[in-house]
Design an enzyme around this catalytic site. Structure first.
Site, PDB file in Angstrom:
ATOM      1  N   HIS A   1      -0.317  -7.924  -6.909  1.00  0.00           N
ATOM      2  CA  HIS A   1       0.851  -7.512  -6.119  1.00  0.00           C
ATOM      3  C   HIS A   1       2.008  -8.504  -6.191  1.00  0.00           C
ATOM      4  O   HIS A   1       3.106  -8.195  -5.737  1.00  0.00           O
ATOM      5  CB  HIS A   1       0.446  -7.291  -4.663  1.00  0.00           C
ATOM      6  CG  HIS A   1      -0.491  -6.134  -4.488  1.00  0.00           C
ATOM      7  ND1 HIS A   1      -0.150  -4.841  -4.819  1.00  0.00           N
ATOM      8  CD2 HIS A   1      -1.768  -6.074  -4.042  1.00  0.00           C
ATOM      9  CE1 HIS A   1      -1.176  -4.035  -4.581  1.00  0.00           C
ATOM     10  NE2 HIS A   1      -2.168  -4.767  -4.112  1.00  0.00           N
TER      11      HIS A   1
ATOM     12  N   GLU B   1     -12.763  -3.993  -0.493  1.00  0.00           N
ATOM     13  CA  GLU B   1     -11.535  -3.550   0.186  1.00  0.00           C
ATOM     14  C   GLU B   1     -11.431  -2.033   0.254  1.00  0.00           C
ATOM     15  O   GLU B   1     -10.334  -1.501   0.415  1.00  0.00           O
ATOM     16  CB  GLU B   1     -10.293  -4.181  -0.448  1.00  0.00           C
ATOM     17  CG  GLU B   1     -10.148  -4.038  -1.941  1.00  0.00           C
ATOM     18  CD  GLU B   1      -8.873  -4.713  -2.476  1.00  0.00           C
ATOM     19  OE1 GLU B   1      -8.021  -5.170  -1.693  1.00  0.00           O
ATOM     20  OE2 GLU B   1      -8.726  -4.738  -3.705  1.00  0.00           O
TER      21      GLU B   1
ATOM     22  N   ASP C   1      -6.175  -3.320   2.476  1.00  0.00           N
ATOM     23  CA  ASP C   1      -6.710  -2.098   1.863  1.00  0.00           C
ATOM     24  C   ASP C   1      -7.945  -1.598   2.603  1.00  0.00           C
ATOM     25  O   ASP C   1      -8.140  -0.389   2.745  1.00  0.00           O
ATOM     26  CB  ASP C   1      -7.033  -2.342   0.384  1.00  0.00           C
ATOM     27  CG  ASP C   1      -5.781  -2.251  -0.481  1.00  0.00           C
ATOM     28  OD1 ASP C   1      -4.991  -1.314  -0.290  1.00  0.00           O
ATOM     29  OD2 ASP C   1      -5.581  -3.130  -1.335  1.00  0.00           O
TER      30      ASP C   1
END
Ligand code: 3PY
Ligand code: MG
Length: 257
Positions: free
Chosen positions: A48, A152, A178
């Site tokens: 990310h 996650e 997540d």
């Protein structure tokens, strides 16, 4: 003997908390600064963050030059990536979205040399960073380099016992954002919610039962303390951009009369 910062496994064996920064900005100059903060290591977020491999390689070199362990959160559970990160001098790979035992086994295969896995030889930069000769590096690498699978999703949570028992896996790393998104079927992100914390307690217990390191993304003091209370010792403490914002906010606050 490898350079001290290169032997992450030895450092984690103490069971002491390991708190590391989390970088999203692609800059070797900034990595050199972040590596000198009073934290235990630096993780590059290649999922990310804005960091590609040509950014990551000089950042890893800067982190090693500062004498801190370099960690990488990979873009995906792609078999090409762990070897590339280790060759560049990282000592830990954290792979996102590992949901099944088969995916965890594939991760370990990609990260370890034979007989544990099928990592390919070519760690030129890793040799310099570790201070080891090629034969020593080959002998030590499977022990020194560490691989964490992220838990996650609800699917990973359902499979957590099987995943945790994967031979060669070193740790579990919870992505609480997540995880809370999938637990709530997309309703929200709640890193301190009741369901999230109950799920995380299950992950921590699975890690403990299987002799794995229990890790998670924290991000601020309240979250870190809560997760430490659940038995997590390996924690992403803060993101680079948050550290800058907090620094500015704290400066302005201290100027108030
Ligand atoms: C998550 O919380 O989902 C993460 O992946 C940490 O960045
Ligand atoms: Mg995530």
């Amino acid at each position: 003997m490898p350079a001290e910062h290169f032997d992450l496994r030895m450092r984690l064996a103490s069971g002491e908390p390991f708190l590391f920064s989390w970088m999203s900005v692609p800059s070797a100059a900034l990595a050199a600064q972040v590596a000198r903060l009073p934290l235990d290591g630096v993780c590059l977020d290649m999922q990310h963050g804005m960091i590609g491999f040509t950014d990551a390689a000089p950042m890893i070199a800067a982190i090693n030059a500062a004498g801190r362990p370099a960690l990488v959160r990979t873009l995906w559970n792609d078999p090409a990536i762990p070897g590339q990160a280790f060759d560049a001098g990282a000592v830990c790979v954290i792979a996102p979205m590992v949901n099944t035992r088969a995916q965890a086994e594939a991760l370990v295969r990609a990260a370890k040399y034979p007989p544990m896995g099928s990592r390919s030889w070519g760690g030129y930069t890793a040799l310099q960073a570790s201070g080891l000769a090629p034969s020593e590096y080959l002998r030590e690498a499977n022990r020194m380099t560490m691989v964490f699978s992220m838990v996650e999703t609800v699917e990973a949570l359902d499979n957590v016992e099987e995943i945790a028992a994967t031979p060669g896996l070193d740790g579990l790393f919870v992505g609480p954002s997540d995880l809370s998104i999938t637990l709530s079927r997309g309703a929200g992100i709640d890193k301190l919610g009741k369901d999230t914390l109950a799920a995380m307690a299950k992950v921590s217990a699975a890690a403990r039962r299987n002799g794995l390191v229990a890790g998670a993304f924290g991000g601020n003091a309240e979250v870190i303390k809560t997760y430490q209370g659940l038995g997590f010792t390996f924690l992403a403490a803060a993101v680079d951009v948050d550290l800058l914002q907090w620094g500015a906010a704290s400066l302005l606050k201290s100027l108030e009369v």
